[in-house]
Structures are given as C-alpha cells and as structure tokens.
Design a protein around this motif. Sequence first.
Motif, PDB file in Angstrom:
ATOM      1  N   ALA A  11      19.325  81.209  19.399  1.00  0.00           N
ATOM      2  CA  ALA A  11      18.367  81.464  18.617  1.00  0.00           C
ATOM      3  C   ALA A  11      17.081  80.238  18.710  1.00  0.00           C
ATOM      4  O   ALA A  11      15.997  80.553  18.748  1.00  0.00           O
ATOM      5  N   TYR A  12      17.662  79.123  19.067  1.00  0.00           N
ATOM      6  CA  TYR A  12      16.642  78.011  19.330  1.00  0.00           C
ATOM      7  C   TYR A  12      15.906  78.199  20.533  1.00  0.00           C
ATOM      8  O   TYR A  12      14.601  77.892  20.709  1.00  0.00           O
ATOM      9  N   LYS A  15      13.087  80.721  19.661  1.00  0.00           N
ATOM     10  CA  LYS A  15      12.137  79.911  19.173  1.00  0.00           C
ATOM     11  C   LYS A  15      11.415  79.218  19.950  1.00  0.00           C
ATOM     12  O   LYS A  15      10.013  79.489  19.925  1.00  0.00           O
ATOM     13  N   ASP A  18       9.055  81.315  22.120  1.00  0.00           N
ATOM     14  CA  ASP A  18       7.986  82.005  21.388  1.00  0.00           C
ATOM     15  C   ASP A  18       6.998  81.074  21.130  1.00  0.00           C
ATOM     16  O   ASP A  18       5.623  81.332  20.912  1.00  0.00           O
ATOM     17  N   GLU A  19       7.192  79.731  20.755  1.00  0.00           N
ATOM     18  CA  GLU A  19       6.152  78.787  20.838  1.00  0.00           C
ATOM     19  C   GLU A  19       5.272  78.693  22.021  1.00  0.00           C
ATOM     20  O   GLU A  19       4.098  78.508  22.049  1.00  0.00           O
ATOM     21  N   HIS A  82      11.402  70.318  23.721  1.00  0.00           N
ATOM     22  CA  HIS A  82      12.539  71.588  23.414  1.00  0.00           C
ATOM     23  C   HIS A  82      14.012  71.196  23.661  1.00  0.00           C
ATOM     24  O   HIS A  82      14.532  71.153  22.670  1.00  0.00           O
ATOM     25  N   TRP A  86      16.493  70.179  20.527  1.00  0.00           N
ATOM     26  CA  TRP A  86      17.808  70.655  20.228  1.00  0.00           C
ATOM     27  C   TRP A  86      18.788  69.819  20.135  1.00  0.00           C
ATOM     28  O   TRP A  86      19.596  69.812  19.261  1.00  0.00           O
ATOM     29  N   GLU A  90      18.070  69.909  15.883  1.00  0.00           N
ATOM     30  CA  GLU A  90      18.665  71.232  15.790  1.00  0.00           C
ATOM     31  C   GLU A  90      20.160  71.470  15.917  1.00  0.00           C
ATOM     32  O   GLU A  90      20.560  72.199  14.998  1.00  0.00           O
ATOM     33  N   HIS A 128      18.706  79.117  27.589  1.00  0.00           N
ATOM     34  CA  HIS A 128      17.015  78.824  27.886  1.00  0.00           C
ATOM     35  C   HIS A 128      16.362  79.401  29.182  1.00  0.00           C
ATOM     36  O   HIS A 128      15.466  80.077  29.103  1.00  0.00           O
TER      37      HIS A 128
END
Length: 151
Positions: A11-12, A15, A18-19, A82, A86, A90, A128
């Motif tokens: 999910a991260y 995200k 998408d960023e 990122h 994480w 996150e 990722h």
Amino acid sequence: MSNTLDQQRAAYSLKAVDEVKGKVEKKKKDQKWENKGDDYAGYVVNLAGAIRINGLGQALAQLRAAAKDKKKEDPHEWLYQHINSWICKEHQKSRFKGEDDLLRALVRKDRKDYQWAVVETMAFLEWHRKIAVAELKKTEPGSKGEKDGQE
C-alpha cells in the motif's frame, strides 16, 4: 481486521508511485520531466543490488549525492524520501520510528538496528520494484511490450 505488514508495504509503495506519477503529470509539458518516472523506476530496480554490494548506508548516501541541489526535482531524492518515510514514519513497528532522517539515524544506531533496516528496506523494495516497474517504466524499443526490471 488489520492488514499484514506485507500489505502495508504494498500500500505504501502504491502511494509512493502515485506521488511520482502526480509529479510527472503536473510537469508533462516540460520535456526534462518526460523520463523522470522511468528514471525513478530504474533507480528502484537498481537499489537492491547497490545495497547488497555497498551496504544500506552507502546506497542511501549515493541517492542523496546524485540528487545534489535539485532535490525536489530529482528521482534519486524521491526514492530516498520514500524509503526514509517508510522506515522512519509509516512502518508501525519500526526501530527507527520518529527519526527525521534514516541516513543520520543509521550511523547512530547499533548493529542490530542497522541490520533490521537493511532487511526491512529489502522487503519493501521487493514490492516497490514490481509496482514502480509496472506503473512507471516505459516500454523499451524492441522489447515486445515487456517492461524492464522484472525478475
């Protein structure tokens, strides 16, 4: 019902990708931004190998060095941020929770914490890499529609 750690990683990663897509889309008329998503995916693909060869600290330092003065516009810095986010923000059970900068924290922490960060970063990069390649990597000429970077 709570998500598994693997689901949280995925999910991260979505995200984060998408960023990157959003940043590239905003600047799509600027030709120097044309390949930034593709570049980002390439850096994601190569990072696990750099970590295996050089160690996590040096691989992260290389990302920061590659970004230099253009940090907000550089995919190297995006990837660093990122991973930093994480591991330091996150990840719910992170040994680095609350740290501002992963690279600086790595030099202060003990060996077990460093090793934890390596293992967790590699686990995150498994997701990722696949998501970044699927969403951002451009098809190479002559590749019959296949995307690079998939093992």
